[in-house]
Design an enzyme around this catalytic site. Structure first.
Site: not given
Lengths: 477, 482
Positions: B76, B151, B175
């Site tokens: 990420k 997210s 998330s």
């Protein structure tokens, strides 16, 4: 109207750790800009603080020295504000749970009396960097070497009643932190900084007046001046029917005035909240006791010991014990010569006068404790008089060697041969019949004249006690 | 090859069926081909990945290999990677190249794991749909008109579309778990403090936790074995020994006591999603578990408390982006105030600015007690709810999300509805507990996620339960057509 001054001091002391409060960067003074700023100090994304355990130890040490409550749980908070030299946009400090709670400090005032001044708290926090406005052609340079330097902010109760008391408190604090070895306390480098909260109120009034906070006071001398000028300003203002505004004022030492730091009154809301990147610091009694065992003998205890052990006067003991290096120097001299009274005099008067004049610290004195002790030995064994000793001391300061050598090369050895002294006395009496007549008719003041003449003839080397005795005998015959 | 999880890849590499260079090259080509439609990557690390793969092959040939040496994954874009752009999905950091690796990244590098690229995400991890990214929305591989969740939407879409076999992710309020549910993946959010936050760009420090998005519980266990551990650089990382998270995968579930919180099956839950979750629970009963209805009485407060605490922390965490030292800086600032105002107005997106405003307000003098302190009290109550529950049951299960993935753009004008996306996941972060979402059905060919919540440091048990479920079902093997 009679006014009373109320002062509270906030003193920032830079802790003498090897590295910063939350990063491994060095805190050495004077490095090239931004060479001592790690990725944490630069507040790069994703970096996190790790508490410097030495700083915690030093804070606790200070707390123990001022007999304070030590926070078994202390918590760091974020104090939020934007400034270019504050890289994270918040300063990590301690708000509700400081490491050091309520304590007190005994301060000796000018008249010799002792006043206890309360310490509200002392908390750890990180310093900001520096904004440099010169040499950047209208722009601002940022140096983050200082950012993150560990500070201990020591807050006093508003119990200080004059500029003199404020200075006495600061000097005591300064002495204490040097004793504890937690800071070098060098005000000229900003390693000890003072903000003063000053207000005045009519004498007898119990409510506090509105205070102004004076910043940027960087010497003991300026503390006194800044407070006095601010008190004067506030009294003038009030007596003219005005009122004091609560504000931050800057002391300008060149103009000797304080002036408002902000043109408009902005109330800062720092939005403190607990720093989530650090866990609360939990310490136990064992940790505290371990630190207690590392505490050195503190100034008050040392002063009392000097009185008890060396039979010094209160004043001499205070002067000598106030500064740790001076106290150690004094004890080293005593160790060599064994005469505490003379050692105290020589250290606090003659040596100190020279050091003040030359503006050097006692640690750099050209006359070592061994040399001074040797000199005192020559006084006590009657090799030289106290007066000649001053000459020897001057030579020592000039680096001419130890007392033995100086006395020998300069031929300063005291004349103690009573035959030789008798001869000198007789010569003086024979050469000054007029004065002899005066003395014998009752004008005893003339005695000094004879002594002076003999000392002059002997170049100061005649033993004064013997001169007095023999002269008295001869004149009364 | 692209169907393989990391456990399979590890076995194939060991067996010499293909090399790391081969699989890395293949993945890089596939990403270039397929990601145009998905937008799951922000940065592709082609050169570095191939160099890492070659080194991995050499090490493996020399017998100097970790279990995962040569396995390619994605990170990420919230994890700092030395020499590679780390944007956190924001214009503010579009030009930011960290001079250091996040500890999580470093751990994978040390294990010889290959970094294929950096995945898209909601800006500063603020969002539940991956629509707040400066780099544009990510599309759900199951249906490109839908969001992948957020997210960690980029990581989830990439794993689901077989653009990497596994990815790192972070979870502050859901998330990892919500995108796992929307994309049909196994999403593990470990206990707070289990993996280091050093180098992981902060959103809300007391809630942020690194975790994984994978195709199976076994893969999650392998990933966690590399990620977990105490880090002296993160004072909040916990100094409790890690374990081999694969060790308990095959334990039978006989006697497992599962708590079913009534609050997670209340109004607002899609009926078909509920049915799938109930079916999954029946599956656990078949595996020897017993179900017990429990109550988490303060769970309805969790979203409100979260949307005070997280923005409050974020408002301070994001103060460092001021245009002074790195990152975005506005053109020709006329003075300091202008520099701050324009840099932050132009560098941050709407949702980030909204949360900075909310957080700043919640911490302001006069409001602190009513908001921040109150929220902290609620947080304590929520933790107590879980403590009480775990006195009765071993784990808690329910839906990860009240519904399946929604349409891109359908909720962007209504932040409060968006905030309610995380209604079942947020309390877990507030209590610092581990949670895992596993695929548990399809509704209209869209994945449904089952959330399993455990007590602190029960990752091994959670992975065991998830693995046993995956041995008995095949929801986790379902993949979209890409």
């Amino acid at each position: 109207m009679e006014w009373e001054t109320v002062i509270g001091l906030e003193v920032h002391v830079q802790l003498a750790t090897n590295s910063k409060l939350f990063s491994g960067s060095s805190i050495e003074f004077g490095a090239e800009p931004n060479t001592q700023a790690s990725i944490y100090d630069l507040a790069l994304p994703g970096t996190l603080p790790v508490l410097n355990k030495e700083a915690l130890k030093m804070a606790v040490k200070f707390g123990l020295a001022v007999d304070a409550e030590i926070g078994m749980k202390s918590v760091f908070d974020r104090k939020n504000y934007f400034y270019p030299d504050l890289p994270k946009g918040y300063q990590t400090s301690q708000l509700d749970f400081p490491t050091v709670g309520k304590g007190s400090l005994d301060v000796t005032l000018q008249d010799g009396s002792i006043k206890t001044i309360g310490i509200t708290r002392a908390h750890m926090e990180e310093d900001a960097g520096k904004s440099l406005h010169e040499d950047f052609h209208g722009e601002t340079g940022i140096d983050l070497n200082r950012a993150g330097t560990p500070l201990l902010e020591i807050v006093s109760e508003p119990e200080i009643r004059s500029a003199g008391e404020a200075v006495a408190y600061l000097k005591k604090l300064h002495s204490l932190i040097l004793y504890l070895g937690i800071s070098d306390g060098d005000m000229s480098k900003g390693n000890m900084r003072c903000d003063a909260n000053v207000s005045v109120r009519p004498k007898g009034e119990t409510e506090f007046g509105t205070r102004a906070e004076i910043k940027n006071i960087n010497s003991f001398k300026f503390v006194e001046k800044a407070i006095n000028i601010e008190v004067e300003r506030q009294i003038d203002l009030l007596e003219d029917g005005g009122r004091v505004v609560q504000e931050t004022r800057l002391y300008d030492s060149e103009k000797n005035e304080t002036r408002s730091m902000r043109s408009k009154e902005v109330a800062n809301d720092y939005r403190y909240f607990p720093e989530p990147d650090l866990l609360p610091i939990i310490i136990d009694q064992a940790y505290i006791e371990e630190i207690r065992t590392t505490l050195p003998e503190l100034p008050d205890a040392k002063r009392q010991r000097f009185i008890d052990q060396y039979k010094l006067s209160e004043y001499d003991a205070l002067v000598l014990a106030n500064d740790l290096t001076t106290a150690s120097y004094f004890e080293d001299v005593v160790a060599v010569c064994g005469n505490a009274k003379l050692s105290a005099n020589w250290v606090s008067v003659d040596l100190q006068a020279y050091l003040n004049e030359a503006e050097i610290p006692i640690s750099e004195s050209p006359v070592t404790p061994e040399l001074l002790g040797g000199l005192i030995n020559k006084i006590t064994d009657n090799t030289i008089s106290s007066k000649i000793a001053k000459t020897v001391f001057e030579a020592m300061l000039a680096g001419e060697g130890d007392a033995e050598k100086i006395i020998k090369t300069k031929g300063l050895k005291q004349v103690t041969d009573s035959g030789a002294i008798e001869a000198m006395v007789e010569a003086v009496i024979a050469n000054n019949p007029e004065q002899v007549e005066q003395y014998r008719s009752g004008k005893e003041k003339v005695f000094g004249f004879f002594v002076g003449q003999i000392m002059k003839d002997s170049k100061g080397k005649a033993n004064p006690a013997q001169v007095n005795q023999i002269l008295k005998d001869k004149l009364s015959n | 090859m692209f169907k393989l999880g990391i456990a399979d890849i590890s076995r194939s590499l060991a067996a010499g069926e293909f090399s790391s260079e081969e699989i890395t090259t293949a993945y890089l080509a596939r990403i270039k081909e397929k990601d145009k439609e998905l937008n799951s990557y922000i940065t592709l690390c082609e050169e570095q990945a191939l160099a890492q793969a070659k080194a991995a092959d050499t090490n493996r040939a020399n017998g100097d290999a970790h279990l995962l040496t040569g396995v390619p994954i994605a990170h990420k874009d919230i994890f700092c990677t030395a020499g590679i752009k780390t944007s956190c999905g924001s214009r503010m950091l579009d030009n930011f190249i960290a001079p250091y690796n996040a500890t999580v990244v470093e751990n994978f590098n040390q294990a010889g794991v290959i970094t294929l690229g950096k995945t898209n995400m909601d800006e500063f991890a603020m969002g539940s749909s991956n629509e707040t990214s400066y780099y544009g929305p990510v599309h759900n591989p199951w249906n490109k008109e839908l969001v992948p969740g957020g997210s960690s939407g980029g990581s989830a879409a990439a794993v689901a579309a077989h653009l990497c076999p596994a990815a790192t992710a972070t979870d502050t309020g859901g998330s990892i778990r919500q995108p796992a549910a929307f994309c049909g993946l196994t999403g593990l959010k470990p206990t707070y403090g289990r993996a280091s936050r050093w180098g992981m760009i902060a959103f809300a420090s007391s809630l942020d936790q690194a975790g994984t998005l994978t195709r199976s519980a076994e893969d999650a266990a392998l990933m966690l074995n590399v990620m977990a551990g105490h880090d002296p650089k993160d004072s909040t990382s916990i100094d409790i020994a890690t374990e081999d998270y694969t060790a308990n995968l095959n334990k039978p579930l006989q006697g497992l006591k599962i708590g079913i919180p009534v609050q997670h099956f209340a109004e607002g839950l899609d009926a078909e999603v509920e049915q799938n979750i109930r079916n999954a629970l029946s599956e656990f009963e078949k595996l020897g578990a017993t179900l017990k209805e429990i109550s988490l009485p303060n769970s309805h407060q969790s979203v409100s408390a979260y949307y005070v605490i997280a923005p409050a922390e974020a408002s301070a965490n994001l103060s460092r982006y001021d245009g002074v030292r790195y990152g975005y800086r506005c053109e020709d600032p006329k003075d300091l105030e202008d520099l701050y105002k324009r840099t932050r107005s132009e560098g941050f997106g709407t949702e980030v600015k909204r949360r900075i405003m909310v957080g700043t307000y919640a911490l302001s003098a006069g409001y602190y007690d009513a908001y921040y302190l109150k929220a902290q009290k609620i947080r304590r109550l929520i933790k107590n709810d879980f403590d009480n529950a775990f006195a009765e049951v071993d784990v808690i299960m329910g839906p990860t999300s009240p519904h399946t993935a929604f349409k891109i753009g359908s909720q962007t004008n209504d932040p409060v509805t968006m905030y309610l996306e995380d209604i079942y996941t947020i309390a877990v972060n507030l209590a610092g507990l581990p949670g895992i979402s596993v695929p548990a059905g399809l509704v209209n060919n869209l994945p449904v996620g089952l959330q399993i919540i455990g007590n602190s440091f029960s990752e091994s048990h959670l992975l065991n339960i998830a693995h046993q479920f995956q041995q008995a079902t095949d929801w986790h093997t379902q993949t979209p057509e890409i």
